[in-house]
Design a protein around this motif. Structure first.
Motif, PDB file in Angstrom:
ATOM      1  N   ILE A 252      43.346  40.057  48.067  1.00  0.00           N
ATOM      2  CA  ILE A 252      44.563  39.510  48.671  1.00  0.00           C
ATOM      3  C   ILE A 252      45.357  38.828  47.577  1.00  0.00           C
ATOM      4  O   ILE A 252      44.874  37.882  46.942  1.00  0.00           O
ATOM      5  N   GLY A 253      46.541  39.328  47.297  1.00  0.00           N
ATOM      6  CA  GLY A 253      47.333  38.753  46.206  1.00  0.00           C
ATOM      7  C   GLY A 253      48.677  39.429  46.080  1.00  0.00           C
ATOM      8  O   GLY A 253      49.410  39.571  47.072  1.00  0.00           O
ATOM      9  N   HIS A 254      49.011  39.894  44.867  1.00  0.00           N
ATOM     10  CA  HIS A 254      50.304  40.538  44.615  1.00  0.00           C
ATOM     11  C   HIS A 254      50.087  41.842  43.847  1.00  0.00           C
ATOM     12  O   HIS A 254      49.206  41.937  42.988  1.00  0.00           O
ATOM     13  N   LEU A 255      50.917  42.822  44.178  1.00  0.00           N
ATOM     14  CA  LEU A 255      50.869  44.087  43.463  1.00  0.00           C
ATOM     15  C   LEU A 255      51.383  43.886  42.040  1.00  0.00           C
ATOM     16  O   LEU A 255      52.376  43.187  41.825  1.00  0.00           O
ATOM     17  N   THR A 256      50.714  44.506  41.088  1.00  0.00           N
ATOM     18  CA  THR A 256      51.202  44.488  39.705  1.00  0.00           C
ATOM     19  C   THR A 256      51.753  45.843  39.293  1.00  0.00           C
ATOM     20  O   THR A 256      52.520  45.938  38.335  1.00  0.00           O
ATOM     21  N   ASP A 257      51.384  46.904  40.045  1.00  0.00           N
ATOM     22  CA  ASP A 257      51.942  48.226  39.794  1.00  0.00           C
ATOM     23  C   ASP A 257      51.650  49.082  41.018  1.00  0.00           C
ATOM     24  O   ASP A 257      50.626  48.897  41.700  1.00  0.00           O
ATOM     25  N   LEU A 258      52.555  50.009  41.321  1.00  0.00           N
ATOM     26  CA  LEU A 258      52.362  50.883  42.476  1.00  0.00           C
ATOM     27  C   LEU A 258      53.111  52.190  42.260  1.00  0.00           C
ATOM     28  O   LEU A 258      54.302  52.198  41.959  1.00  0.00           O
ATOM     29  N   THR A 259      52.377  53.292  42.393  1.00  0.00           N
ATOM     30  CA  THR A 259      52.978  54.621  42.382  1.00  0.00           C
ATOM     31  C   THR A 259      52.436  55.360  43.601  1.00  0.00           C
ATOM     32  O   THR A 259      51.686  54.802  44.403  1.00  0.00           O
ATOM     33  N   MET A 298      58.574  53.523  47.615  1.00  0.00           N
ATOM     34  CA  MET A 298      59.873  53.121  48.162  1.00  0.00           C
ATOM     35  C   MET A 298      59.729  51.962  49.153  1.00  0.00           C
ATOM     36  O   MET A 298      60.707  51.287  49.472  1.00  0.00           O
ATOM     37  N   ARG A 299      58.536  51.755  49.662  1.00  0.00           N
ATOM     38  CA  ARG A 299      58.309  50.720  50.675  1.00  0.00           C
ATOM     39  C   ARG A 299      57.785  49.421  50.088  1.00  0.00           C
ATOM     40  O   ARG A 299      58.024  48.350  50.622  1.00  0.00           O
ATOM     41  N   MET A 300      56.998  49.515  48.986  1.00  0.00           N
ATOM     42  CA  MET A 300      56.451  48.330  48.339  1.00  0.00           C
ATOM     43  C   MET A 300      56.617  48.494  46.835  1.00  0.00           C
ATOM     44  O   MET A 300      56.779  49.612  46.342  1.00  0.00           O
ATOM     45  N   GLY A 312      34.863  51.951  46.111  1.00  0.00           N
ATOM     46  CA  GLY A 312      34.748  52.487  44.764  1.00  0.00           C
ATOM     47  C   GLY A 312      36.081  52.375  44.051  1.00  0.00           C
ATOM     48  O   GLY A 312      36.706  51.321  44.014  1.00  0.00           O
ATOM     49  N   GLY A 313      36.579  53.485  43.521  1.00  0.00           N
ATOM     50  CA  GLY A 313      37.849  53.464  42.808  1.00  0.00           C
ATOM     51  C   GLY A 313      39.039  53.892  43.629  1.00  0.00           C
ATOM     52  O   GLY A 313      40.126  54.081  43.085  1.00  0.00           O
ATOM     53  N   ARG A 314      38.852  54.032  44.964  1.00  0.00           N
ATOM     54  CA  ARG A 314      39.941  54.516  45.819  1.00  0.00           C
ATOM     55  C   ARG A 314      40.425  53.418  46.756  1.00  0.00           C
ATOM     56  O   ARG A 314      39.627  52.714  47.370  1.00  0.00           O
ATOM     57  N   ALA A 315      41.748  53.274  46.884  1.00  0.00           N
ATOM     58  CA  ALA A 315      42.324  52.340  47.850  1.00  0.00           C
ATOM     59  C   ALA A 315      42.251  52.956  49.246  1.00  0.00           C
ATOM     60  O   ALA A 315      42.707  54.080  49.458  1.00  0.00           O
ATOM     61  N   THR A 316      41.672  52.220  50.197  1.00  0.00           N
ATOM     62  CA  THR A 316      41.631  52.693  51.583  1.00  0.00           C
ATOM     63  C   THR A 316      42.803  52.145  52.384  1.00  0.00           C
ATOM     64  O   THR A 316      43.232  52.765  53.349  1.00  0.00           O
ATOM     65  N   LEU A 317      43.331  51.001  51.962  1.00  0.00           N
ATOM     66  CA  LEU A 317      44.428  50.349  52.691  1.00  0.00           C
ATOM     67  C   LEU A 317      45.294  49.573  51.723  1.00  0.00           C
ATOM     68  O   LEU A 317      44.808  48.881  50.836  1.00  0.00           O
ATOM     69  N   ILE A 318      46.611  49.697  51.918  1.00  0.00           N
ATOM     70  CA  ILE A 318      47.600  48.864  51.233  1.00  0.00           C
ATOM     71  C   ILE A 318      48.532  48.363  52.320  1.00  0.00           C
ATOM     72  O   ILE A 318      49.125  49.161  53.061  1.00  0.00           O
ATOM     73  N   ARG A 319      48.662  47.051  52.436  1.00  0.00           N
ATOM     74  CA  ARG A 319      49.528  46.530  53.480  1.00  0.00           C
ATOM     75  C   ARG A 319      50.044  45.143  53.103  1.00  0.00           C
ATOM     76  O   ARG A 319      49.411  44.418  52.335  1.00  0.00           O
ATOM     77  N   PRO A 320      51.199  44.765  53.644  1.00  0.00           N
ATOM     78  CA  PRO A 320      51.660  43.389  53.465  1.00  0.00           C
ATOM     79  C   PRO A 320      50.766  42.446  54.261  1.00  0.00           C
ATOM     80  O   PRO A 320      50.133  42.874  55.245  1.00  0.00           O
ATOM     81  N   PRO A 321      50.700  41.170  53.873  1.00  0.00           N
ATOM     82  CA  PRO A 321      49.831  40.250  54.603  1.00  0.00           C
ATOM     83  C   PRO A 321      50.269  40.035  56.044  1.00  0.00           C
ATOM     84  O   PRO A 321      49.443  39.744  56.908  1.00  0.00           O
ATOM     85  N   HIS A 322      51.579  40.129  56.304  1.00  0.00           N
ATOM     86  CA  HIS A 322      52.086  39.811  57.645  1.00  0.00           C
ATOM     87  C   HIS A 322      52.519  41.086  58.367  1.00  0.00           C
ATOM     88  O   HIS A 322      52.833  42.076  57.746  1.00  0.00           O
TER      89      HIS A 322
END
Length: 322
Positions: A252-259, A298-300, A312-322
């Protein structure tokens, strides 16, 4: 000849099983959880802490003149609801849940029931639901399973009533024992993937008349829904997510990079990581809709607050806290 059910009636529902007598018996608690998919505790949350949280809600209702701050019933004044913050944005900004869970008796109870320090997921819903302006045949607001929209975070849902919530006020209903089966959501109906009507047997539904101090904890895959408010007062509740601190907690924190193929995050607790994004990664907005993989950047973007769950090395979920 059959007669239609009165429009303000609920289908027959049995009472929730009360779990107070299971406290401090880890084996019995685990067995009830496995059997039912929930624990329902009566009068276990400190009344002073609940009252202080409720006071914050009432200040918002009073500001909008829809209920008086000192009204113990939170009766609706009849004021025009145009402009009323139905998602309780003032509370989202203030985050009163942090003060609530930080109170010593609240923290101590969750330590007791979890057998571990609580790790709070800052995905909080503040409900101050006014009386329904129209009455539909169904009282169910939106039937869903949280796990479908939150892949990779094995949290427990904590639903906390802040006032008396009887059948007319509505509250929450759940489908007992259906947490063990497959997801009921229709994967062929993006982006919300609703649960089709009739998926839950009538005899699985459970509810109760809830009181301040009560706590309903649900399995992440337990089907449940809010019930429309057919009373003359506001329905006040908060739901929040918790898990044992020693579990596989998300960052839980802030994105530093996103593609569209990777996400990097720096957590409030100092953890960080870069994870692969694929078509199975559930990137969601506040309404639960799944964002197509190509549209994720385009969304985050870098700098946005976020919750990232991973295996492991795969993201299962990316979401805003609220």
């Amino acid at each position: 000849m059959t007669h239609p059910m009165p429009i303000d009636a609920l289908p027959s529902m049995r009472e929730l099983n009360v779990s107070n007598h299971l406290l401090d018996d880890r084996e019995a608690l685990a067995a009830a959880w496995e059997r039912d998919g929930y624990w329902f505790f009566r009068d276990v949350l400190d009344q002073g802490a609940v009252a202080r949280l409720r006071k914050v809600y009432m200040s918002v209702l009073d500001e909008h003149r829809v209920a008086r701050a000192d009204d113990p019933e939170a009766d609706y004044t009849g004021e025009d609801l145009t402009g009323f913050p139905f998602r309780m944005e003032p509370l989202v900004a203030r985050e009163p849940w942090r003060e609530f869970v930080g109170e010593a008796p609240i923290h101590a109870f969750f330590q007791r029931v979890l057998g571990d320090d609580p790790f709070w997921i800052p995905t909080v819903e503040y409900r101050a639901t006014p009386p329904a302006q129209t009455r539909e045949r169904s009282r169910f607001d939106y039937l869903h399973q949280d796990g479908f929209y939150n892949k990779g975070i094995p949290f427990q849902i904590c639903w906390i009533p802040l006032s008396t919530i009887d059948e007319q006020v509505g509250g929450l209903a759940l489908a007992e024992g259906l947490h063990k089966g497959p997801y009921l959501h229709d994967v062929n109906q993006p982006p919300l993937f609703p649960i089709p009507a009739g998926s839950v047997p009538d005899d699985a539904w459970r509810r109760a008349t809830y009181q301040p101090g009560d706590l309903l904890m649900m399995h992440i895959n337990t089907p449940h829904s809010g019930l429309a408010n057919y009373s003359g007062r506001f329905r006040l509740s908060m739901d929040i997510r918790v898990m044992p601190a020693s579990g596989h907690t998300p960052i839980i924190g802030h994105l530093t990079d996103l593609t569209s193929t990777s996400v990097s995050v720096l957590g409030e607790d100092g953890r960080s990581g870069t994870f692969r994004v694929d078509t199975d990664t559930y990137c969601r907005g506040i309404d639960g809709r799944k964002v197509p993989q190509a549209e994720i950047p385009m969304r985050m973007q870098a700098g946005d607050p976020a919750i990232v769950a991973f295996e492991g090395g795969r993201a299962t979920l990316i979401r805003p806290p609220h």
